[in-house]
Scaffold this motif. Structure first.
Motif, PDB file in Angstrom:
ATOM      1  N   LYS A 184      42.637 -13.942  69.645  1.00 37.90           N
ATOM      2  CA  LYS A 184      43.962 -14.518  69.863  1.00 37.90           C
ATOM      3  C   LYS A 184      44.273 -15.537  68.776  1.00 37.90           C
ATOM      4  O   LYS A 184      43.372 -16.237  68.292  1.00 37.90           O
ATOM      5  CB  LYS A 184      44.049 -15.165  71.241  1.00 37.90           C
ATOM      6  N   SER A 185      45.528 -15.593  68.385  1.00 31.62           N
ATOM      7  CA  SER A 185      45.943 -16.579  67.402  1.00 31.62           C
ATOM      8  C   SER A 185      45.997 -17.956  68.061  1.00 31.62           C
ATOM      9  O   SER A 185      46.197 -18.080  69.267  1.00 31.62           O
ATOM     10  CB  SER A 185      47.312 -16.213  66.823  1.00 31.62           C
ATOM     11  N   GLY A 186      45.795 -18.986  67.257  1.00 31.45           N
ATOM     12  CA  GLY A 186      45.891 -20.346  67.768  1.00 31.45           C
ATOM     13  C   GLY A 186      44.643 -20.864  68.446  1.00 31.45           C
ATOM     14  O   GLY A 186      44.660 -21.969  68.996  1.00 31.45           O
ATOM     15  N   LEU A 187      43.550 -20.097  68.411  1.00 30.62           N
ATOM     16  CA  LEU A 187      42.316 -20.587  69.031  1.00 30.62           C
ATOM     17  C   LEU A 187      41.778 -21.769  68.223  1.00 30.62           C
ATOM     18  O   LEU A 187      41.747 -21.732  66.992  1.00 30.62           O
ATOM     19  CB  LEU A 187      41.268 -19.476  69.087  1.00 30.62           C
ATOM     20  N   PRO A 188      41.312 -22.819  68.873  1.00 32.25           N
ATOM     21  CA  PRO A 188      40.803 -23.977  68.136  1.00 32.25           C
ATOM     22  C   PRO A 188      39.471 -23.668  67.464  1.00 32.25           C
ATOM     23  O   PRO A 188      38.694 -22.820  67.929  1.00 32.25           O
ATOM     24  CB  PRO A 188      40.639 -25.040  69.236  1.00 32.25           C
ATOM     25  N   ALA A 189      39.213 -24.345  66.350  1.00 32.22           N
ATOM     26  CA  ALA A 189      37.940 -24.193  65.658  1.00 32.22           C
ATOM     27  C   ALA A 189      36.798 -24.542  66.596  1.00 32.22           C
ATOM     28  O   ALA A 189      36.888 -25.478  67.396  1.00 32.22           O
ATOM     29  CB  ALA A 189      37.907 -25.089  64.417  1.00 32.22           C
ATOM     30  N   GLY A 190      35.717 -23.774  66.504  1.00 36.93           N
ATOM     31  CA  GLY A 190      34.570 -23.983  67.384  1.00 36.93           C
ATOM     32  C   GLY A 190      34.560 -23.095  68.602  1.00 36.93           C
ATOM     33  O   GLY A 190      33.557 -23.039  69.325  1.00 36.93           O
ATOM     34  N   THR A 191      35.680 -22.397  68.886  1.00 38.37           N
ATOM     35  CA  THR A 191      35.711 -21.462  70.010  1.00 38.37           C
ATOM     36  C   THR A 191      34.710 -20.334  69.759  1.00 38.37           C
ATOM     37  O   THR A 191      34.704 -19.724  68.691  1.00 38.37           O
ATOM     38  CB  THR A 191      37.112 -20.855  70.186  1.00 38.37           C
ATOM     39  N   VAL A 192      33.855 -20.063  70.733  1.00 39.86           N
ATOM     40  CA  VAL A 192      32.859 -18.998  70.610  1.00 39.86           C
ATOM     41  C   VAL A 192      33.245 -17.860  71.540  1.00 39.86           C
ATOM     42  O   VAL A 192      33.507 -18.082  72.728  1.00 39.86           O
ATOM     43  CB  VAL A 192      31.442 -19.505  70.937  1.00 39.86           C
TER      44      VAL A 192
END
Length: 562
Positions: A441-449
């Motif tokens: 998905k677009s807009g996922l924050p950095a660090g999302t696993v």
């Protein structure tokens, strides 16, 4: 005297009725229900029924059916809503007297799954029958519910689950937007099939013909399993358009850390660490599944964390509609133990939000008997965009089901009926693969696993779970972002010393090169009038991404430095 005879006859009649209905010694009705999707098959067995007897069945929804009191028969009833139903069968004699009865309670669920079967109409009769062939190449279908577009599916045969909010009787339309490559609709004007929720049943079918074409597109999908002692390279070599076969050569350069031991089918040649297969006819009718086995020298076993680098090239490239899928480069990490059932994802490492991920599920029959039917169930992360799902390929006929579980998670199910994998004594021939792509998905924050794991079901055996494929969203953008862009060539691939970038009409004006973790390796300008030569001799061996940028967009190409 007459009164006495009358009362004696009345008592005798009462005893006869009591004996026939209560004792069940002469006549017995048994009901065996087989509940299905909005239907119930009721199998009735009657013992002691006489000529002229009749059976009336009350289905619990206000409807009933009268049949002859045969000794054994089945009846199918369709329900318009889910629920618990009390089903009663009453056996009557020719005079309408109650002989016996039985009541059971059954649970009915309304079917919400529509099945689509695209097929090649070989015998040109517009019927999916003997001799016709299922089409494994995906097409694009629009799904309409009550005349409103609700979904788009890119898949081969698929099963579509209707919305839980759609009422009984809702009409669904499955409209072809893009046919499987190399085909055209042969049956059904306008390329639309219809089905109605809970009323019409059975699979929707759409027949296709081959279209004449001299163009070709060769490609392959690859999976590598690499523990320290042994590695397996599984490849599906595919051709496109669907009906147009083309000769080609597959060249595999595998890691020199391993020694080649065997392959199925046997390679045309083995020279050092390079294997080649000359394939006479590559098409979706005759796709080739290749399985190669390698062992590390006993004195040089690899340890967990070591990497295996291999490349796979399909030629010819000249004249190929899409040469970007002719080369696959793999850098895989050695694992501590060997599991033949694996889930993998590419690209590996950290990726930008919105990246297209390529998932593969590899499975192997490790039993001592053949596996006739296999299905794979994959519960997707909520961070994946289900609307971007695209089926890529499989080693056997596959039907894809998109649905949601009780917790609201998206679930993809791949059914491979009649796969008939041989037992584990047939090394290299008892395994298979399913591949698909989907976007984060677009807009996922950095660090999302994003974690992903699949369950594999071999016939009626317990589920076999794969390992967990893992992807992390990084703050680096543009590393693997793919957009439509003008043509630009990057060669040779793999490369040893010098990379050549060729563009036309100044479409691209600059480039950047990053490694697999997003570190910037080089930037530069491009000359649109002549090829640009880039010295990569000092780059460590591995995989890199070069991004070509210009006023009309950008293009990302993955290449391997040997």
């Amino acid at each position: 005297l007459m009164k006495k005879i009358f009362y004696l006859n009345l008592v005798a009649l009462f005893i006869a009725v009591l004996f026939s209905e209560k004792s069940g010694a002469q006549t017995v009705v048994n009901i065996t229900p087989y509940p299905g999707c909005d239907t119930n098959l009721i199998w009735v067995n009657i013992s002691g029924s006489g000529p002229g007897d009749s059976l009336i069945t009350y289905f619990g929804d206000g409807t009933s059916e009268i049949d002859a009191g045969d000794s054994s028969f089945g009846m199918v009833h369709y329900y318009t809503s889910a629920g618990f139903y009390s089903i009663k069968c009453v056996l009557l004699n020719p005079g309408g007297m109650h002989i016996d009865s039985l009541t059971i309670t059954d649970t009915i669920n309304i079917c919400r799954t529509f099945t689509m079967y695209p097929y090649l109409d070989v015998n040109a009769d517009c019927l999916y029958d003997f001799g016709d062939l299922p089409i494994p190449l995906p097409g694009t279908f629009e799904v309409d519910s009550a005349g409103v577009p609700v979904d788009t599916i890119v898949a081969a045969g698929f099963r579509y689950e209707a919305s839980s909010a759609a009422p009984y009787g809702t009409r669904y339309a499955f409209k072809l937007l893009i046919p499987p490559s190399g085909t055209a609709v042969a049956c059904l004007t306008g390329g639309v099939v219809y089905d109605t929720l809970g009323i019409t049943r059975g699979g929707c079918v759409m027949g296709f013909n081959c279209t004449s074409s001299s163009s070709f597109d060769l490609g392959e999908t690859v999976n590598v399993m690499g523990p320290g002692r042994h590695t397996t390279n599984a490849m599906v070599v595919i051709g496109n358009p669907f009906c147009t076969g083309h000769a080609g050569t597959l060249t595999m350069t595998f890691s020199p850390k391993y020694n080649f031991t065997s392959a199925w089918p046997a390679p045309t040649s083995v020279v050092g660490n390079v294997l080649t297969w000359d394939i006479a006819d590559i098409s979706y009718f005759a796709s080739t599944y290749v399985n190669a086995q390698f062992d590390a020298p006993i004195t040089a076993w690899l340890t967990p964390g070591d990497t295996i680098q291999s490349s796979y090239v399909l030629t010819p490239i000249t004249g190929d509609l899409d040469p970007t899928n002719n080369t696959v480069i793999r850098v895989d990490t050695v694992k501590a133990s060997y599991d033949p059932n694996e889930k993998s994802v590419m690209p590996q490492g950290a990726v930008a939000a919105g990246t297209n991920l390529d998932y593969k599920v590899v499975f192997e029959n490790t039993g001592n008997g053949p596996a006739d039917n296999i299905h794979i169930q994959d519960t997707l992360s909520d961070d994946l965009d289900i609307h971007s799902f695209k089926f890529e390929t499989a080693t056997s006929q596959v039907f894809t089901t998109l649905s949601r579980d009780a917790a609201g998670h998206n679930v993809i199910k791949f059914d491979l009926p009649g796969i008939e994998l041989p037992d584990s004594s047939h090394r290299g021939q008892c395994d298979g693969m399913v591949a698909f792509t989907i976007n984060t998905k677009s807009g996922l924050p950095a660090g999302t696993v994003i974690y992903n794991r699949a369950g594999i079901y071999f016939d009626d055996n317990d589920v076999v779970m794969t390992d967990t494929a893992q992807t992390e969203i990084s703050s680096t953008t543009g590393v693997v972002t793919m957009t439509n862009a003008p043509k630009g060539e990057v060669y040779p691939n793999p490369v040893n010393d010098e990379l050549t970038i060729k563009t036309a009409n100044g479409n691209f004006t600059s480039f950047t090169i990053v490694n697999t973790i997003g570190q910037l390796m080089m930037t530069g300008q491009l000359d649109g009038s002549s090829p640009t030569h880039v010295d990569v001799k000092a780059f460590p061996a591995g995989v890199y991404y070069i991004t070509l940028k210009g006023g009309q967009g950008k293009k990302v190409v993955k290449f391997e430095k040997m």
